[in-house]
Write a protein that holds these residues in place. Structure first.
Motif, short mmCIF file in Angstrom:
data_model
loop_
_atom_site.label_atom_id
_atom_site.label_comp_id
_atom_site.label_asym_id
_atom_site.label_seq_id
_atom_site.Cartn_x
_atom_site.Cartn_y
_atom_site.Cartn_z
N ARG A 185 0.83 -1.21 0.00
CA ARG A 185 0.00 0.00 0.00
C ARG A 185 0.86 1.26 0.00
O ARG A 185 0.48 2.28 -0.58
N GLU A 186 1.99 1.20 0.70
CA GLU A 186 2.91 2.33 0.79
C GLU A 186 4.29 1.87 0.35
O GLU A 186 4.89 0.99 0.99
N TRP A 187 4.78 2.45 -0.71
CA TRP A 187 6.03 1.99 -1.33
C TRP A 187 6.95 3.20 -1.54
O TRP A 187 6.93 3.82 -2.59
N PRO A 188 7.79 3.53 -0.54
CA PRO A 188 8.60 4.75 -0.62
C PRO A 188 9.95 4.57 -1.29
O PRO A 188 10.87 5.35 -1.06
N TYR A 189 10.09 3.53 -2.12
CA TYR A 189 11.40 3.18 -2.67
C TYR A 189 11.54 3.62 -4.13
O TYR A 189 10.56 3.77 -4.85
N GLU A 190 12.78 3.80 -4.56
CA GLU A 190 13.05 4.22 -5.94
C GLU A 190 12.74 3.12 -6.94
O GLU A 190 12.36 3.40 -8.08
N THR A 191 12.95 1.89 -6.55
CA THR A 191 12.67 0.76 -7.44
C THR A 191 11.16 0.63 -7.63
O THR A 191 10.41 0.52 -6.64
N ARG A 192 10.72 0.58 -8.86
CA ARG A 192 9.28 0.47 -9.14
C ARG A 192 8.78 -0.93 -8.77
O ARG A 192 9.46 -1.93 -8.99
N LEU A 193 7.57 -0.99 -8.22
CA LEU A 193 6.94 -2.25 -7.85
C LEU A 193 5.80 -2.55 -8.81
O LEU A 193 4.89 -1.74 -8.98
N ARG A 194 5.86 -3.71 -9.44
CA ARG A 194 4.74 -4.21 -10.25
C ARG A 194 3.92 -5.13 -9.36
O ARG A 194 4.41 -6.17 -8.90
N LEU A 195 2.68 -4.78 -9.10
CA LEU A 195 1.83 -5.52 -8.18
C LEU A 195 0.75 -6.28 -8.93
O LEU A 195 -0.10 -5.69 -9.59
N ALA A 197 -2.37 -8.37 -8.27
CA ALA A 197 -3.32 -8.68 -7.21
C ALA A 197 -4.73 -8.39 -7.68
O ALA A 197 -4.94 -7.54 -8.55
N ALA A 198 -5.69 -9.08 -7.07
CA ALA A 198 -7.09 -8.91 -7.48
C ALA A 198 -7.76 -7.75 -6.76
O ALA A 198 -8.76 -7.22 -7.24
N ASP A 199 -7.23 -7.34 -5.61
CA ASP A 199 -7.97 -6.42 -4.77
C ASP A 199 -7.22 -5.12 -4.49
O ASP A 199 -7.50 -4.43 -3.52
N ALA A 200 -6.26 -4.76 -5.33
CA ALA A 200 -5.42 -3.60 -5.03
C ALA A 200 -6.16 -2.29 -5.26
O ALA A 200 -6.97 -2.16 -6.18
N GLN A 201 -5.87 -1.33 -4.40
CA GLN A 201 -6.36 0.03 -4.57
C GLN A 201 -5.18 0.90 -5.03
O GLN A 201 -4.17 0.98 -4.35
N VAL A 202 -5.32 1.50 -6.18
CA VAL A 202 -4.22 2.21 -6.81
C VAL A 202 -4.08 3.61 -6.22
O VAL A 202 -5.05 4.35 -6.10
N ASP A 203 -2.86 3.94 -5.83
CA ASP A 203 -2.53 5.29 -5.36
C ASP A 203 -1.52 5.87 -6.34
O ASP A 203 -0.38 5.40 -6.43
N ALA A 204 -1.93 6.88 -7.08
CA ALA A 204 -1.08 7.45 -8.13
C ALA A 204 0.21 8.03 -7.59
O ALA A 204 1.18 8.19 -8.34
N GLU A 205 0.25 8.34 -6.30
CA GLU A 205 1.45 8.93 -5.72
C GLU A 205 2.50 7.88 -5.34
O GLU A 205 3.64 8.23 -5.03
N GLN A 206 2.11 6.61 -5.38
CA GLN A 206 3.05 5.54 -5.05
C GLN A 206 3.77 5.08 -6.31
O GLN A 206 3.21 5.12 -7.41
N ASN A 207 4.99 4.59 -6.14
CA ASN A 207 5.78 4.10 -7.26
C ASN A 207 5.42 2.64 -7.54
O ASN A 207 6.25 1.74 -7.47
N ILE A 208 4.12 2.43 -7.84
CA ILE A 208 3.58 1.09 -8.01
C ILE A 208 2.82 1.02 -9.34
O ILE A 208 2.02 1.91 -9.65
N GLU A 209 3.09 -0.03 -10.07
CA GLU A 209 2.30 -0.32 -11.28
C GLU A 209 1.35 -1.46 -10.94
O GLU A 209 1.79 -2.57 -10.63
N TYR A 210 0.06 -1.20 -10.97
CA TYR A 210 -0.93 -2.23 -10.66
C TYR A 210 -1.20 -3.05 -11.92
O TYR A 210 -1.64 -2.54 -12.94
N ALA A 211 -0.94 -4.35 -11.83
CA ALA A 211 -1.02 -5.21 -13.02
C ALA A 211 -2.18 -6.20 -12.97
O ALA A 211 -2.33 -7.02 -13.88
N GLY A 212 -3.02 -6.15 -11.92
CA GLY A 212 -4.21 -6.99 -11.86
C GLY A 212 -3.91 -8.44 -11.50
O GLY A 212 -2.79 -8.82 -11.17
N PHE A 213 -4.96 -9.26 -11.55
CA PHE A 213 -4.85 -10.69 -11.27
C PHE A 213 -5.02 -11.46 -12.58
O PHE A 213 -5.91 -11.14 -13.37
N HIS A 214 -4.18 -12.48 -12.78
CA HIS A 214 -4.23 -13.25 -14.02
C HIS A 214 -4.06 -14.74 -13.73
O HIS A 214 -3.29 -15.11 -12.84
#
Length: 335
Positions: A185-195, A197-214
Protein backbone atom coordinates in the motif's frame (compact mmCIF):
# COMPACT_ATOMS: atom_id res chain seq x y z
CA UNK A 1 0.13 -52.52 -3.88
CA UNK A 2 -0.19 -49.08 -5.37
CA UNK A 3 0.59 -45.51 -4.38
CA UNK A 4 -2.29 -43.09 -3.77
CA UNK A 5 -2.39 -39.36 -3.10
CA UNK A 6 -5.11 -37.21 -1.56
CA UNK A 7 -6.17 -34.06 -3.38
CA UNK A 8 -8.08 -30.99 -2.22
CA UNK A 9 -11.20 -29.56 -3.86
CA UNK A 10 -13.86 -27.04 -2.89
CA UNK A 11 -11.78 -23.96 -2.08
CA UNK A 12 -11.73 -20.68 -3.99
CA UNK A 13 -10.15 -20.63 -7.43
CA UNK A 14 -7.55 -18.21 -6.08
CA UNK A 15 -6.54 -20.59 -3.25
CA UNK A 16 -2.80 -21.27 -3.35
CA UNK A 17 -3.27 -24.21 -0.97
CA UNK A 18 -5.66 -25.93 -3.39
CA UNK A 19 -3.55 -25.04 -6.43
CA UNK A 20 -0.46 -26.56 -4.84
CA UNK A 21 -2.24 -29.83 -4.04
CA UNK A 22 -3.88 -29.98 -7.46
CA UNK A 23 -0.56 -29.45 -9.25
CA UNK A 24 1.13 -32.08 -7.11
CA UNK A 25 -1.66 -34.55 -7.86
CA UNK A 26 -1.41 -33.90 -11.60
CA UNK A 27 2.28 -34.74 -11.43
CA UNK A 28 1.56 -37.83 -9.35
CA UNK A 29 -1.11 -39.12 -11.73
CA UNK A 30 1.31 -38.74 -14.63
CA UNK A 31 3.54 -41.18 -12.73
CA UNK A 32 0.71 -43.71 -12.26
CA UNK A 33 -0.36 -42.62 -8.76
CA UNK A 34 -4.06 -42.97 -7.87
CA UNK A 35 -6.01 -39.88 -6.74
CA UNK A 36 -8.16 -39.78 -3.59
CA UNK A 37 -10.32 -36.65 -3.84
CA UNK A 38 -11.15 -34.77 -0.62
CA UNK A 39 -13.72 -31.99 -0.75
CA UNK A 40 -13.60 -29.11 1.72
CA UNK A 41 -16.97 -28.78 3.41
CA UNK A 42 -18.66 -28.10 6.76
CA UNK A 43 -17.52 -31.21 8.64
CA UNK A 44 -19.69 -30.29 11.63
CA UNK A 45 -22.76 -31.03 9.51
CA UNK A 46 -21.88 -34.75 9.47
CA UNK A 47 -22.79 -37.22 12.19
CA UNK A 48 -19.97 -39.66 13.08
CA UNK A 49 -21.64 -42.29 10.90
CA UNK A 50 -22.03 -39.89 7.97
CA UNK A 51 -18.35 -38.94 8.26
CA UNK A 52 -17.31 -42.60 8.28
CA UNK A 53 -19.40 -43.30 5.17
CA UNK A 54 -18.04 -40.20 3.44
CA UNK A 55 -14.45 -41.27 4.06
CA UNK A 56 -15.20 -44.84 2.95
CA UNK A 57 -16.35 -43.34 -0.34
CA UNK A 58 -13.11 -41.36 -0.71
CA UNK A 59 -11.12 -44.55 -0.06
CA UNK A 60 -13.21 -46.85 -2.27
CA UNK A 61 -10.27 -47.55 -4.61
CA UNK A 62 -7.80 -48.45 -1.83
CA UNK A 63 -6.40 -51.95 -1.47
CA UNK A 64 -4.86 -53.60 1.55
CA UNK A 65 -1.27 -52.49 2.16
CA UNK A 66 -1.37 -49.52 -0.23
CA UNK A 67 0.82 -46.46 0.23
CA UNK A 68 -1.08 -43.20 0.74
CA UNK A 69 0.51 -39.77 0.39
CA UNK A 70 -1.79 -37.68 2.60
CA UNK A 71 -1.52 -34.00 1.60
CA UNK A 72 -1.98 -31.84 4.68
CA UNK A 73 -3.82 -29.85 5.75
CA UNK A 74 -7.15 -30.78 4.17
CA UNK A 75 -8.61 -27.57 5.65
CA UNK A 76 -11.42 -29.70 7.02
CA UNK A 77 -9.86 -29.59 10.48
CA UNK A 78 -7.81 -31.95 12.61
CA UNK A 79 -10.79 -34.09 13.65
CA UNK A 80 -11.50 -34.94 10.00
CA UNK A 81 -7.83 -35.73 9.42
CA UNK A 82 -7.67 -37.98 12.48
CA UNK A 83 -10.73 -39.90 11.32
CA UNK A 84 -9.36 -40.16 7.81
CA UNK A 85 -6.08 -41.61 9.11
CA UNK A 86 -7.98 -44.06 11.31
CA UNK A 87 -9.85 -45.40 8.29
CA UNK A 88 -6.65 -45.62 6.26
CA UNK A 89 -5.24 -47.86 8.97
CA UNK A 90 -8.19 -50.22 8.47
CA UNK A 91 -6.62 -50.95 5.07
CA UNK A 92 -3.22 -51.44 6.73
CA UNK A 93 -2.10 -48.53 4.59
CA UNK A 94 1.41 -47.18 4.86
CA UNK A 95 0.93 -43.46 5.29
CA UNK A 96 3.09 -40.54 4.21
CA UNK A 97 2.11 -37.16 5.61
CA UNK A 98 2.98 -34.50 3.02
CA UNK A 99 2.83 -31.52 5.40
CA UNK A 100 2.49 -28.35 3.38
CA UNK A 101 1.25 -26.04 6.14
CA UNK A 102 0.95 -26.27 9.93
CA UNK A 103 -2.15 -24.24 10.95
CA UNK A 104 -1.13 -23.46 14.57
CA UNK A 105 2.16 -22.04 13.28
CA UNK A 106 0.40 -20.07 10.56
CA UNK A 107 -2.29 -18.67 12.87
CA UNK A 108 -0.71 -17.98 16.21
CA UNK A 109 -4.04 -17.44 17.97
CA UNK A 110 -4.52 -21.22 17.63
CA UNK A 111 -1.05 -22.18 18.86
CA UNK A 112 -1.76 -22.84 22.53
CA UNK A 113 -4.80 -25.03 21.92
CA UNK A 114 -3.72 -26.88 18.78
CA UNK A 115 0.05 -27.22 18.54
CA UNK A 116 0.36 -30.35 20.67
CA UNK A 117 -2.67 -32.10 19.13
CA UNK A 118 -1.11 -31.55 15.71
CA UNK A 119 2.24 -32.90 16.87
CA UNK A 120 0.54 -36.00 18.30
CA UNK A 121 -1.19 -36.49 14.96
CA UNK A 122 2.02 -36.00 12.95
CA UNK A 123 3.74 -38.61 15.12
CA UNK A 124 1.38 -41.27 13.72
CA UNK A 125 2.86 -41.05 10.21
CA UNK A 126 5.12 -43.76 8.81
CA UNK A 127 7.03 -41.16 6.77
CA UNK A 128 6.95 -37.37 6.55
CA UNK A 129 7.48 -34.97 3.67
CA UNK A 130 8.35 -31.57 5.14
CA UNK A 131 8.95 -28.28 3.32
CA UNK A 132 12.36 -27.64 4.88
CA UNK A 133 14.95 -28.67 7.42
CA UNK A 134 13.91 -25.56 9.34
CA UNK A 135 10.38 -26.97 9.68
CA UNK A 136 11.76 -30.29 10.91
CA UNK A 137 13.84 -28.53 13.55
CA UNK A 138 10.82 -26.53 14.74
CA UNK A 139 8.48 -29.52 14.86
CA UNK A 140 11.05 -31.61 16.72
CA UNK A 141 11.36 -28.82 19.27
CA UNK A 142 7.57 -29.13 19.71
CA UNK A 143 7.79 -32.90 20.27
CA UNK A 144 7.91 -34.53 16.82
CA UNK A 145 9.40 -38.03 17.12
CA UNK A 146 9.23 -39.27 13.49
CA UNK A 147 12.78 -39.47 12.14
CA UNK A 148 11.97 -40.66 8.61
CA UNK A 149 11.72 -37.39 6.68
CA UNK A 150 11.92 -36.36 3.02
CA UNK A 151 12.43 -32.67 2.24
CA UNK A 152 10.49 -30.80 -0.41
CA UNK A 153 12.50 -27.51 -0.57
CA UNK A 154 10.49 -25.99 -3.46
CA UNK A 155 7.12 -26.38 -5.11
CA UNK A 156 7.03 -27.58 -8.68
CA UNK A 157 5.32 -25.30 -11.18
CA UNK A 158 4.56 -27.46 -14.24
CA UNK A 159 3.75 -25.51 -17.38
CA UNK A 160 4.20 -25.76 -21.13
CA UNK A 161 5.44 -22.17 -21.14
CA UNK A 162 9.12 -21.85 -22.01
CA UNK A 163 10.47 -18.44 -20.94
CA UNK A 164 13.03 -16.45 -22.85
CA UNK A 165 15.95 -14.97 -20.93
CA UNK A 166 14.52 -12.44 -18.48
CA UNK A 167 15.08 -8.80 -19.43
CA UNK A 168 17.29 -6.65 -17.24
CA UNK A 169 15.08 -4.10 -15.54
CA UNK A 170 15.58 -2.47 -12.16
CA UNK A 171 12.09 -3.25 -10.93
CA UNK A 172 10.42 -5.65 -8.52
CA UNK A 173 7.35 -7.79 -9.21
CA UNK A 174 5.14 -8.97 -6.36
CA UNK A 175 2.26 -11.46 -6.39
CA UNK A 176 -0.05 -10.97 -3.43
CA UNK A 177 -2.98 -9.09 -1.96
CA UNK A 178 -2.70 -5.73 -0.25
CA UNK A 179 -4.83 -6.99 2.63
CA UNK A 180 -2.29 -9.68 3.48
CA UNK A 181 0.83 -7.72 2.55
CA UNK A 182 0.37 -4.12 3.75
CA UNK A 183 3.77 -3.00 2.44
CA UNK A 184 2.19 -2.97 -1.04
CA UNK A 185 0.00 0.00 0.00
CA UNK A 186 2.91 2.33 0.79
CA UNK A 187 6.03 1.99 -1.33
CA UNK A 188 8.60 4.75 -0.62
CA UNK A 189 11.40 3.18 -2.67
CA UNK A 190 13.05 4.22 -5.94
CA UNK A 191 12.67 0.76 -7.44
CA UNK A 192 9.28 0.47 -9.14
CA UNK A 193 6.94 -2.25 -7.85
CA UNK A 194 4.74 -4.21 -10.25
CA UNK A 195 1.83 -5.52 -8.18
CA UNK A 196 -0.22 -8.47 -9.40
CA UNK A 197 -3.32 -8.68 -7.21
CA UNK A 198 -7.09 -8.91 -7.48
CA UNK A 199 -7.97 -6.42 -4.77
CA UNK A 200 -5.42 -3.60 -5.03
CA UNK A 201 -6.36 0.03 -4.57
CA UNK A 202 -4.22 2.21 -6.81
CA UNK A 203 -2.53 5.29 -5.36
CA UNK A 204 -1.08 7.45 -8.13
CA UNK A 205 1.45 8.93 -5.72
CA UNK A 206 3.05 5.54 -5.05
CA UNK A 207 5.78 4.10 -7.26
CA UNK A 208 3.58 1.09 -8.01
CA UNK A 209 2.30 -0.32 -11.28
CA UNK A 210 -0.93 -2.23 -10.66
CA UNK A 211 -1.02 -5.21 -13.02
CA UNK A 212 -4.21 -6.99 -11.86
CA UNK A 213 -4.85 -10.69 -11.27
CA UNK A 214 -4.23 -13.25 -14.02
CA UNK A 215 -4.49 -17.03 -14.33
CA UNK A 216 -1.21 -18.87 -14.53
CA UNK A 217 -1.08 -19.29 -18.30
CA UNK A 218 -1.47 -15.51 -18.72
CA UNK A 219 0.67 -14.54 -15.73
CA UNK A 220 3.90 -16.36 -16.55
CA UNK A 221 4.62 -14.58 -19.87
CA UNK A 222 4.04 -11.25 -18.09
CA UNK A 223 6.87 -12.06 -15.65
CA UNK A 224 9.46 -11.31 -18.32
CA UNK A 225 12.00 -9.10 -16.56
CA UNK A 226 13.26 -7.51 -13.39
CA UNK A 227 13.12 -9.39 -10.09
CA UNK A 228 10.41 -11.39 -8.35
CA UNK A 229 9.93 -10.20 -4.77
CA UNK A 230 9.39 -13.03 -2.31
CA UNK A 231 8.56 -11.17 0.89
CA UNK A 232 6.39 -11.44 3.95
CA UNK A 233 7.07 -8.53 6.30
CA UNK A 234 10.12 -6.57 7.45
CA UNK A 235 9.71 -7.27 11.17
CA UNK A 236 11.58 -10.52 12.02
CA UNK A 237 9.55 -11.33 15.16
CA UNK A 238 6.16 -11.25 13.40
CA UNK A 239 4.43 -14.64 12.82
CA UNK A 240 4.19 -14.06 9.05
CA UNK A 241 7.96 -13.57 8.80
CA UNK A 242 8.73 -16.46 11.16
CA UNK A 243 6.54 -18.79 9.12
CA UNK A 244 8.39 -17.90 5.91
CA UNK A 245 11.48 -19.34 7.63
CA UNK A 246 9.74 -22.73 7.74
CA UNK A 247 7.53 -23.30 4.72
CA UNK A 248 8.01 -23.69 0.96
CA UNK A 249 6.86 -20.58 -0.91
CA UNK A 250 4.59 -21.21 -3.90
CA UNK A 251 5.26 -17.62 -4.99
CA UNK A 252 9.01 -18.29 -5.13
CA UNK A 253 8.48 -21.23 -7.46
CA UNK A 254 6.22 -19.14 -9.71
CA UNK A 255 8.97 -16.57 -10.18
CA UNK A 256 11.61 -19.22 -10.86
CA UNK A 257 9.38 -21.11 -13.31
CA UNK A 258 8.84 -17.84 -15.20
CA UNK A 259 12.61 -17.27 -15.34
CA UNK A 260 12.75 -14.32 -12.93
CA UNK A 261 15.69 -13.85 -10.56
CA UNK A 262 14.35 -13.18 -7.07
CA UNK A 263 14.82 -10.93 -4.09
CA UNK A 264 13.78 -12.73 -0.91
CA UNK A 265 13.82 -12.38 2.85
CA UNK A 266 17.30 -13.35 4.06
CA UNK A 267 15.78 -15.91 6.45
CA UNK A 268 13.35 -17.53 4.00
CA UNK A 269 13.37 -21.34 4.18
CA UNK A 270 14.96 -21.59 0.71
CA UNK A 271 17.66 -18.99 1.43
CA UNK A 272 20.58 -21.40 1.13
CA UNK A 273 19.19 -22.86 -2.09
CA UNK A 274 18.85 -19.36 -3.59
CA UNK A 275 22.41 -18.56 -2.54
CA UNK A 276 23.94 -21.86 -3.68
CA UNK A 277 22.32 -21.73 -7.13
CA UNK A 278 22.73 -17.96 -7.62
CA UNK A 279 19.02 -17.45 -8.19
CA UNK A 280 18.87 -13.90 -6.86
CA UNK A 281 19.47 -11.69 -3.85
CA UNK A 282 18.72 -12.12 -0.14
CA UNK A 283 17.82 -9.01 1.87
CA UNK A 284 17.01 -8.29 5.49
CA UNK A 285 14.72 -5.33 4.71
CA UNK A 286 12.80 -3.82 1.82
CA UNK A 287 15.19 -0.87 1.93
CA UNK A 288 18.07 -3.27 1.35
CA UNK A 289 16.10 -5.03 -1.40
CA UNK A 290 15.61 -1.66 -3.11
CA UNK A 291 19.33 -0.91 -2.88
CA UNK A 292 20.36 -4.33 -4.21
CA UNK A 293 18.18 -3.92 -7.28
CA UNK A 294 19.31 -0.36 -7.95
CA UNK A 295 22.99 -1.38 -7.68
CA UNK A 296 22.68 -4.52 -9.81
CA UNK A 297 24.61 -4.42 -13.09
CA UNK A 298 23.35 -5.82 -16.37
CA UNK A 299 26.15 -8.41 -16.34
CA UNK A 300 25.30 -9.55 -12.82
CA UNK A 301 21.62 -9.79 -13.73
CA UNK A 302 22.27 -11.80 -16.89
CA UNK A 303 24.29 -14.36 -14.92
CA UNK A 304 21.43 -14.80 -12.44
CA UNK A 305 18.82 -14.92 -15.23
CA UNK A 306 20.73 -17.76 -16.93
CA UNK A 307 20.95 -19.69 -13.65
CA UNK A 308 17.23 -19.17 -13.00
CA UNK A 309 16.22 -20.24 -16.49
CA UNK A 310 18.15 -23.48 -16.09
CA UNK A 311 16.86 -24.14 -12.57
CA UNK A 312 13.31 -23.20 -13.52
CA UNK A 313 13.38 -26.00 -16.10
CA UNK A 314 13.32 -28.47 -13.19
CA UNK A 315 10.24 -26.86 -11.64
CA UNK A 316 8.43 -26.58 -14.97
CA UNK A 317 8.92 -30.33 -15.43
CA UNK A 318 7.96 -31.55 -11.97
CA UNK A 319 11.40 -32.54 -10.77
CA UNK A 320 10.76 -31.90 -7.05
CA UNK A 321 7.77 -34.21 -6.77
CA UNK A 322 9.29 -36.86 -9.02
CA UNK A 323 12.33 -36.93 -6.74
CA UNK A 324 10.16 -37.18 -3.64
CA UNK A 325 8.08 -39.97 -5.19
CA UNK A 326 11.24 -41.99 -5.88
CA UNK A 327 12.34 -41.45 -2.29
CA UNK A 328 8.94 -42.60 -0.99
CA UNK A 329 9.19 -45.79 -3.03
CA UNK A 330 12.74 -46.45 -1.90
CA UNK A 331 11.79 -45.94 1.76
CA UNK A 332 8.96 -48.48 1.71
CA UNK A 333 10.99 -51.00 -0.28
CA UNK A 334 13.63 -50.83 2.45
CA UNK A 335 11.13 -50.84 5.33
Amino acid sequence: MKINITNLYGMANTSTAQAAQNVTTQLAKAQGVNELAIYRYNVASDTPEQLRVRIDGINASLQMGDIVIFQLPTWNGLEFERQYLSQLRAYQARVVFFIQDVPPLMFRQNYDDWMQPYIEFFNQADLLILPSENMATRLKAEGLTVDSIIYQHLWDHPTAYQPEMAAFRRELTFLGSQSRFPFTREWPYETRLRLFAADAQVDAEQNIEYAGFHPDEVLLPLLDGGFGLCWSIDTPDQPERQYSHLNASYKLSTYLAAGLPVVANADIAAAQLIKDHQLGFLASSLAEADQLVRNCSAQEYQLMAKKVKDYGYLLRNGYMFKRMLVEVGEYFMAN
